[in-house]
Design a protein around this motif. Structure first.
Motif, mmCIF file in Angstrom:
data_model
loop_
_atom_site.group_PDB
_atom_site.id
_atom_site.type_symbol
_atom_site.label_atom_id
_atom_site.label_comp_id
_atom_site.label_asym_id
_atom_site.label_seq_id
_atom_site.Cartn_x
_atom_site.Cartn_y
_atom_site.Cartn_z
ATOM 1 N N LYS A 8 -10.135 -4.916 5.004
ATOM 2 C CA LYS A 8 -9.246 -5.787 4.245
ATOM 3 C C LYS A 8 -7.987 -5.024 3.836
ATOM 4 C CE LYS A 8 -8.933 -8.536 0.026
ATOM 5 N NZ LYS A 8 -9.597 -8.932 -1.246
ATOM 6 N N ARG A 9 -8.173 -3.790 3.380
ATOM 7 C CA ARG A 9 -7.031 -2.988 2.950
ATOM 8 C C ARG A 9 -6.146 -2.606 4.128
ATOM 9 N NH1 ARG A 9 -9.184 0.927 -1.996
ATOM 10 N NH2 ARG A 9 -9.826 -0.796 -3.350
ATOM 11 N N PHE A 10 -6.774 -2.286 5.261
ATOM 12 C CA PHE A 10 -5.998 -1.985 6.461
ATOM 13 C C PHE A 10 -5.119 -3.171 6.850
ATOM 14 C CE2 PHE A 10 -9.445 1.201 7.873
ATOM 15 C CZ PHE A 10 -8.772 2.253 7.260
ATOM 16 N N ARG A 11 -5.697 -4.376 6.776
ATOM 17 C CA ARG A 11 -4.942 -5.576 7.133
ATOM 18 C C ARG A 11 -3.792 -5.818 6.152
ATOM 19 N NH1 ARG A 11 -10.200 -7.622 8.384
ATOM 20 N NH2 ARG A 11 -10.326 -8.570 6.313
ATOM 21 N N GLU A 12 -4.062 -5.588 4.866
ATOM 22 C CA GLU A 12 -3.011 -5.771 3.866
ATOM 23 C C GLU A 12 -1.901 -4.751 4.051
ATOM 24 O OE1 GLU A 12 -3.751 -6.530 -0.229
ATOM 25 O OE2 GLU A 12 -5.706 -7.430 0.152
ATOM 26 N N ASN A 13 -2.267 -3.508 4.377
ATOM 27 C CA ASN A 13 -1.255 -2.475 4.598
ATOM 28 C C ASN A 13 -0.258 -2.890 5.672
ATOM 29 O OD1 ASN A 13 -2.073 -0.655 2.670
ATOM 30 N ND2 ASN A 13 -3.225 0.659 4.068
ATOM 31 N N GLU A 14 -0.760 -3.603 6.671
ATOM 32 C CA GLU A 14 0.102 -4.038 7.775
ATOM 33 C C GLU A 14 1.155 -5.040 7.312
ATOM 34 O OE1 GLU A 14 -2.515 -5.491 10.760
ATOM 35 O OE2 GLU A 14 -3.291 -3.515 11.298
ATOM 36 N N THR A 15 0.910 -5.685 6.185
ATOM 37 C CA THR A 15 1.865 -6.672 5.666
ATOM 38 C C THR A 15 2.787 -6.079 4.604
ATOM 39 O OG1 THR A 15 0.459 -7.465 3.831
ATOM 40 C CG2 THR A 15 0.091 -8.435 6.021
ATOM 41 N N PHE A 16 2.513 -4.870 4.154
ATOM 42 C CA PHE A 16 3.293 -4.255 3.076
ATOM 43 C C PHE A 16 4.586 -3.666 3.637
ATOM 44 C CE2 PHE A 16 -0.674 -3.185 0.302
ATOM 45 C CZ PHE A 16 -0.789 -4.523 -0.034
ATOM 46 N N ILE A 72 7.894 9.425 -1.023
ATOM 47 C CA ILE A 72 7.051 9.011 0.099
ATOM 48 C C ILE A 72 5.698 9.703 -0.019
ATOM 49 C CG2 ILE A 72 6.804 8.898 2.606
ATOM 50 C CD1 ILE A 72 9.848 9.162 2.821
ATOM 51 N N GLY A 73 4.653 8.907 -0.169
ATOM 52 C CA GLY A 73 3.295 9.436 -0.176
ATOM 53 C C GLY A 73 2.779 9.498 1.254
ATOM 54 N N VAL A 74 2.255 10.645 1.634
ATOM 55 C CA VAL A 74 1.796 10.853 3.010
ATOM 56 C C VAL A 74 0.296 11.116 3.017
ATOM 57 C CG1 VAL A 74 2.085 12.216 5.109
ATOM 58 C CG2 VAL A 74 4.044 11.862 3.580
ATOM 59 N N ASP A 75 -0.435 10.336 3.810
ATOM 60 C CA ASP A 75 -1.884 10.531 3.919
ATOM 61 C C ASP A 75 -2.365 9.823 5.176
ATOM 62 O OD1 ASP A 75 -4.792 10.726 3.315
ATOM 63 O OD2 ASP A 75 -4.098 11.195 1.287
ATOM 64 N N ILE A 76 -3.445 10.306 5.748
ATOM 65 C CA ILE A 76 -4.012 9.664 6.934
ATOM 66 C C ILE A 76 -4.947 8.527 6.547
ATOM 67 C CG2 ILE A 76 -5.993 11.207 7.117
ATOM 68 C CD1 ILE A 76 -3.914 9.675 10.027
ATOM 69 N N LYS A 77 -5.369 8.494 5.277
ATOM 70 C CA LYS A 77 -6.337 7.498 4.833
ATOM 71 C C LYS A 77 -5.636 6.323 4.158
ATOM 72 C CE LYS A 77 -10.101 10.836 4.558
ATOM 73 N NZ LYS A 77 -11.146 11.464 3.745
ATOM 74 N N GLY A 78 -5.317 5.330 4.981
ATOM 75 C CA GLY A 78 -4.579 4.174 4.485
ATOM 76 C C GLY A 78 -5.321 3.346 3.465
ATOM 77 N N ALA A 79 -6.640 3.324 3.542
ATOM 78 C CA ALA A 79 -7.424 2.546 2.587
ATOM 79 C C ALA A 79 -7.306 3.118 1.181
ATOM 80 C CB ALA A 79 -8.888 2.506 3.015
ATOM 81 N N ARG A 80 -6.968 4.405 1.099
ATOM 82 C CA ARG A 80 -6.784 5.022 -0.216
ATOM 83 C C ARG A 80 -5.418 4.690 -0.795
ATOM 84 N NH1 ARG A 80 -9.296 11.161 0.051
ATOM 85 N NH2 ARG A 80 -11.479 10.572 0.399
#
Length: 223
Positions: A8-16, A72-80
């Motif tokens: 769900k969070r991955f999908r929302e990130n795509e819209t942000f 800019i916050g940088v991280d590989i874990k988008g759900a976080r």
């Protein structure tokens, strides 16, 4: 976190609008925003990175205090960092972005002298010798940071790991980098920079409740 929650969070990130998620191929073949991050923010304000930003708490806190600086916050874990991205949008923080990528690619994502300052907050200390190459303050990473930082750009390391603190301090002194400030327990040092002690992550507050010292180093990388 359950897999459904993550999806769900991955999908929302795509819209942000404040989340950038390039593929590895896009990064390796010429990232479009490299050297042009001002076009994302629509201004020429200084850019500050938080590497391994987690939930984005530090990125958000600094952005609130400094509206004329881009973070800019940088991280590989988008759900976080989903949480930080969502908060930034809800609060109309136009000076915040989140970049989902591996930090070892950082010099391919930002142009030469494009970044003013870097924050590394509570990174995994990677204590085992075999994990040395993954420590965010090893010589290879410092070289990458040096490429993207402006002259006299600053790097900040804030950690609860005495090992990471000692390792980094030893490396900096050994290589002749400029240590501007260092302390092994910043909340017991009245001379600690206020921006360092006034901003805390969730886990940091937990460490402090347990009486665990928080260390801090501010330095410049030798040109």
């Amino acid at each position: 976190m359950g897999s459904k929650n993550k999806l769900k969070r991955f999908r929302e990130n795509e819209t942000f609008s404040n989340v950038i998620q390039p593929t590895r191929e896009e990064v390796l073949n010429g990232f479009l925003l490299k050297g042009k991050w001002h076009t994302h923010f629509n201004n020429n304000n200084p850019i500050i990175l938080e590497l391994g930003c987690g939930k984005g708490e530090y990125t958000i806190a600094l952005a609130r205090k400094n509206p004329n600086i881009n973070y800019i916050g940088v991280d590989i874990k988008g759900a976080r960092f989903w949480r930080g991205a969502k908060i930034a949008l809800e609060e109309n923080l136009s000076n915040v972005a989140f970049l989902r990528t591996q930090i070892e690619l950082i010099d391919l994502l930002f142009g030469e002298n494009e970044v003013s300052e870097i924050w590394i907050t509570f990174p995994d200390p990677q204590i085992k010798y075999t994990r040395t190459k993954h420590r965010l303050t090893n010589a290879d990473f410092l070289s990458k940071y040096n490429t993207i930082l402006k002259p006299n750009g600053i790097v900040n390391l804030k950690t609860d790991s005495e090992f990471m603190h000692g390792y980094t301090l030893g490396l900096l002194h050994g290589a002749g980098h400029e240590v501007l400030y260092a302390h092994h327990d910043i909340y017991k040092n009245y001379e600690s920079p206020k921006e360092v002690t006034s901003t805390q992550t969730f886990y940091e507050s937990q460490y402090l409740e347990k009486g665990k010292p928080i260390t801090y180093i501010q330095f410049r990388i030798k040109q």
